[in-house]
Design an enzyme around this catalytic site. Structure first.
Site, mmCIF file in Angstrom:
data_model
loop_
_atom_site.group_PDB
_atom_site.id
_atom_site.type_symbol
_atom_site.label_atom_id
_atom_site.label_comp_id
_atom_site.label_asym_id
_atom_site.label_seq_id
_atom_site.Cartn_x
_atom_site.Cartn_y
_atom_site.Cartn_z
ATOM 1 N N GLY A 33 0.823 -1.206 0.000
ATOM 2 C CA GLY A 33 0.000 0.000 0.000
ATOM 3 C C GLY A 33 0.851 1.247 0.000
ATOM 4 O O GLY A 33 2.050 1.200 -0.265
ATOM 5 N N ASN A 34 0.219 2.376 0.258
ATOM 6 C CA ASN A 34 0.948 3.646 0.284
ATOM 7 C C ASN A 34 0.360 4.559 1.358
ATOM 8 O O ASN A 34 -0.630 4.219 1.998
ATOM 9 C CB ASN A 34 0.908 4.297 -1.105
ATOM 10 C CG ASN A 34 -0.501 4.607 -1.543
ATOM 11 O OD1 ASN A 34 -1.163 5.485 -0.997
ATOM 12 N ND2 ASN A 34 -0.996 3.856 -2.528
ATOM 13 N N ARG A 35 0.968 5.699 1.533
ATOM 14 C CA ARG A 35 0.623 6.590 2.648
ATOM 15 C C ARG A 35 -0.471 7.591 2.343
ATOM 16 O O ARG A 35 -0.690 8.520 3.112
ATOM 17 C CB ARG A 35 1.870 7.356 3.096
ATOM 18 C CG ARG A 35 2.968 6.484 3.627
ATOM 19 C CD ARG A 35 4.108 7.331 4.179
ATOM 20 N NE ARG A 35 5.284 6.529 4.452
ATOM 21 C CZ ARG A 35 5.425 5.741 5.520
ATOM 22 N NH1 ARG A 35 4.455 5.668 6.419
ATOM 23 N NH2 ARG A 35 6.525 5.031 5.682
ATOM 24 N N SER A 36 -1.168 7.459 1.226
ATOM 25 C CA SER A 36 -2.205 8.448 0.912
ATOM 26 C C SER A 36 -3.379 8.332 1.882
ATOM 27 O O SER A 36 -3.923 7.250 2.090
ATOM 28 C CB SER A 36 -2.705 8.249 -0.521
ATOM 29 O OG SER A 36 -3.721 9.179 -0.793
#
Ligand code: CTP
Ligand code: CA
Length: 235
Positions: A33-36
């Site tokens: 995943g990512n930090r958005s």
């Protein structure tokens, strides 16, 4: 909120906003995943709705609270494949599509049905990745509707190959979107914060506008630019 009435310059327009970040499963309990957080996308949806648009929010794993009046429809998705289906489904009838979601560029090539176990004394198996479809580039290159406006974001960190703006310009030309909001990410700006700072480029990489402030202020500046530079008037 209180204060002057909001200009209804998106009245009668149908808008799709994707927000958040996609997650690609590695096994039943893990993901890439990512930090958005989804904050900028939520602000864009809310601002559009207050300006009179019919709004569909495609929400990918938001970590910010979603106000109840944020959109006319909210479609929750997890993976890039789900986001692509939801965005394309809603975009078929939309005047404007804004890809604010941070989309995973790659996904595991295969996902086992059972949890990956560690094995004492042996190296972990590498995870093979395959590339995801580029939802924004697809929408920009093959418009699902006449005169549809397609807007993207470019999250950049400068590097040896170029500055944030240089990378943004190259991406604007590559993607073919009508507007690309370039923002510097990392070191306390962009992801995970309530403030943002963007430069809006046209499809040729030219600067159309700049906006900084709260994500809501940036959202309103982006809708101003969409109305002024990209959206055909209803006459
Ligand atoms: N995007 C997309 N589908 C993908 C990857 C990105 O629709 N598979 C969209 C994002 O929603 C964003 C824009 O493309 O609006 C730019 O995303 P970004 O990650 O900055 O660009 P990439 O083309 O993926 O390039 P890179 O990550 O290598 O910088
Ligand atoms: Ca990317």
């Amino acid at each position: 909120g209180a204060g002057a009435p909001v200009a209804q310059d998106l009245a009668g327009r149908r808008v799709v906003v994707s927000a958040g970040g996609t997650r690609e499963p590695i096994d039943p309990v893990r993901f890439i995943g990512n930090r958005s957080s989804g904050r900028q996308g939520v602000a864009l949806a809310q601002a559009a709705r207050e300006r009179g648009a019919h709004v569909t929010l495609v929400a990918a794993n938001l970590t910010v609270p979603v106000p109840p009046d944020v959109a006319d429809e909210v479609v929750e998705v997890e993976t890039t494949a789900e986001l692509r289906d939801a965005v394309r489904g809603a975009a078929a009838g939309a005047d404007v599509v804004v890809m604010a979601a941070a989309v995973a560029d790659f996904r595991p090539a295969s996902v086992p049905g059972a949890k990956i176990k560690k094995v004492a004394g042996s190296e972990p198996a590498p995870i093979a990745l395959v590339e995801n479809p580029d939802v924004l580039a697809e929408l920009a290159r093959h418009r699902l509707r006449d005169s549809q406006v397609v807007v993207g974001f470019a999250a950049e960190t400068g590097d040896d190959a170029g500055s944030v703006l240089e990378h943004g310009r190259a991406k604007a030309r590559r993607k073919g979107a009508d507007l690309l909001a370039v923002n510097a990410v990392g070191s306390g700006i962009g992801f995970g914060t309530s403030m943002n700072d963007v430069t809006l480029l046209d499809g040729a990489g030219g600067v159309v506008a700049a906006a900084s402030g709260t994500k809501r202020e940036v959202a309103d500046a982006m809708w101003d630019a969409v109305v002024k530079h990209a959206l055909p008037s209803t006459g």
